[in-house]
Design a protein around this motif. Structure first.
Motif, PDB file in Angstrom:
ATOM      1  N   SER A 169       0.750  -1.111   0.112  1.00 16.98           N
ATOM      2  CA  SER A 169       0.140   0.307  -0.216  1.00 16.98           C
ATOM      3  C   SER A 169       0.492   0.988   0.291  1.00 16.98           C
ATOM      4  CB  SER A 169      -0.638  -0.103   1.303  1.00 16.98           C
ATOM      5  OG  SER A 169      -1.494   0.758   1.082  1.00 16.98           O
ATOM      6  N   PRO A 170      -0.125   2.286  -0.812  1.00 11.08           N
ATOM      7  CA  PRO A 170       1.349   3.776  -0.980  1.00 11.08           C
ATOM      8  C   PRO A 170       1.150   4.618   0.574  1.00 11.08           C
ATOM      9  CG  PRO A 170      -0.345   4.038  -2.384  1.00 11.08           C
ATOM     10  CD  PRO A 170      -0.200   2.192  -2.247  1.00 11.08           C
ATOM     11  N   HIS A 171      -0.185   3.551   1.569  1.00 12.82           N
ATOM     12  CA  HIS A 171      -0.226   4.253   2.653  1.00 12.82           C
ATOM     13  C   HIS A 171       0.736   3.903   3.747  1.00 12.82           C
ATOM     14  CE1 HIS A 171      -3.828   5.295   0.727  1.00 12.82           C
ATOM     15  NE2 HIS A 171      -3.997   4.811   0.805  1.00 12.82           N
ATOM     16  N   PHE A 172       1.044   3.672   3.336  1.00 10.32           N
ATOM     17  CA  PHE A 172       2.572   2.651   4.249  1.00 10.32           C
ATOM     18  C   PHE A 172       3.352   3.773   4.060  1.00 10.32           C
ATOM     19  CE2 PHE A 172       0.438  -1.979   4.998  1.00 10.32           C
ATOM     20  CZ  PHE A 172      -0.259  -1.742   6.027  1.00 10.32           C
ATOM     21  N   GLN A 173       4.844   4.049   5.594  1.00  5.40           N
ATOM     22  CA  GLN A 173       5.626   4.484   5.112  1.00  5.40           C
ATOM     23  C   GLN A 173       6.707   3.440   4.574  1.00  5.40           C
ATOM     24  OE1 GLN A 173       7.054   4.972   8.994  1.00  5.40           O
ATOM     25  NE2 GLN A 173       5.338   6.342   9.420  1.00  5.40           N
ATOM     26  N   PRO A 174       7.356   4.605   3.608  1.00  4.07           N
ATOM     27  CA  PRO A 174       8.720   3.294   3.059  1.00  4.07           C
ATOM     28  C   PRO A 174       9.822   3.342   4.216  1.00  4.07           C
ATOM     29  CG  PRO A 174       8.752   5.589   2.294  1.00  4.07           C
ATOM     30  CD  PRO A 174       7.538   5.963   3.161  1.00  4.07           C
ATOM     31  N   CYS A 175      10.273   2.438   3.593  1.00  7.09           N
ATOM     32  CA  CYS A 175      11.683   1.509   4.803  1.00  7.09           C
ATOM     33  C   CYS A 175      12.874   1.926   4.906  1.00  7.09           C
ATOM     34  CB  CYS A 175      11.547   0.030   4.680  1.00  7.09           C
ATOM     35  SG  CYS A 175      10.363  -0.562   4.974  1.00  7.09           S
ATOM     36  N   ARG A 176      12.936   2.989   5.454  1.00  5.22           N
ATOM     37  CA  ARG A 176      14.477   3.338   5.734  1.00  5.22           C
ATOM     38  C   ARG A 176      15.296   3.380   6.723  1.00  5.22           C
ATOM     39  NH1 ARG A 176      11.354   7.845   3.106  1.00  5.22           N
ATOM     40  NH2 ARG A 176      12.082   7.966   1.084  1.00  5.22           N
TER      41      ARG A 176
END
Length: 176
Positions: A169-176
């Motif tokens: 989902s684009p609503h989740f935060q990107p992992c970094r």
């Protein structure tokens, strides 16, 4: 009550050894918002090397044929070690690094679901009469990896937790 059951089922499927699938949870992006994020410092300095050894195939053999996998698993003393084992090709290692560096979405805990699909070799093996019998599935799926910070500057993959057949989902935060 129903959502508690679905949450318990989701967590069970993600962490079970017999399943390599995750259940998409697009309907509640804030569900895991108070859980730890990826890329926390962990104490095991060998976690990345263990990840590569367990999941990234370094040898050259015909990965599209069960007999190639039987030979590999026998040489590595891993035939029948687990009901299902999943592997990635060494040519995908740089792209797997990118999963932990923003080209993914946070799923839960320290798990990140890749935005792109990878070729994943799912191998089921059993040792019978001194011979390794193999069933092979080649999947094109998003990978779910645990990402942690280990004594180097960047966040890196430390475990292949499974695969997902849906785009995160684009609503989740990107992992970094």
């Amino acid at each position: 009550m129903r959502s508690a059951f679905l949450l318990a089922l989701f967590v069970t499927l993600v962490f079970s050894d017999g399943s390599n699938d995750t259940i998409p949870s697009d309907n509640q992006p804030e569900m895991f918002s108070n859980w730890p994020t990826p890329c926390h410092r962990i104490s095991d300095p060998n976690a990345f090397h263990v990840f590569v050894h367990r999941f990234i195939i370094q040898e050259h053999f015909d990965m599209t044929r069960p007999d190639g996998w039987a030979g590999f698993l026998t040489r590595a003393h891993r035939c029948g070690a687990q009901p299902h084992q999943s592997f990635l090709h060494k040519n995908d290692l740089n792209a797997i690094f990118q999963v932990c560096r923003g080209e993914s979405r946070r799923d839960e805990l320290n798990l990140c679901v890749s935005m792109r699909k990878f070729r994943v070799f799912v191998v089921q093996s059993v040792m019978r009469n001194g011979r390794c019998d193999v069933q092979l599935q080649i999947e094109h799926a998003h990978v779910v990896v645990a990402c942690e910070y280990i004594h180097i500057v960047r966040c890196i993959p430390v475990h292949l937790a499974g695969i997902s057949y849906t785009v995160p989902s684009p609503h989740f935060q990107p992992c970094r």
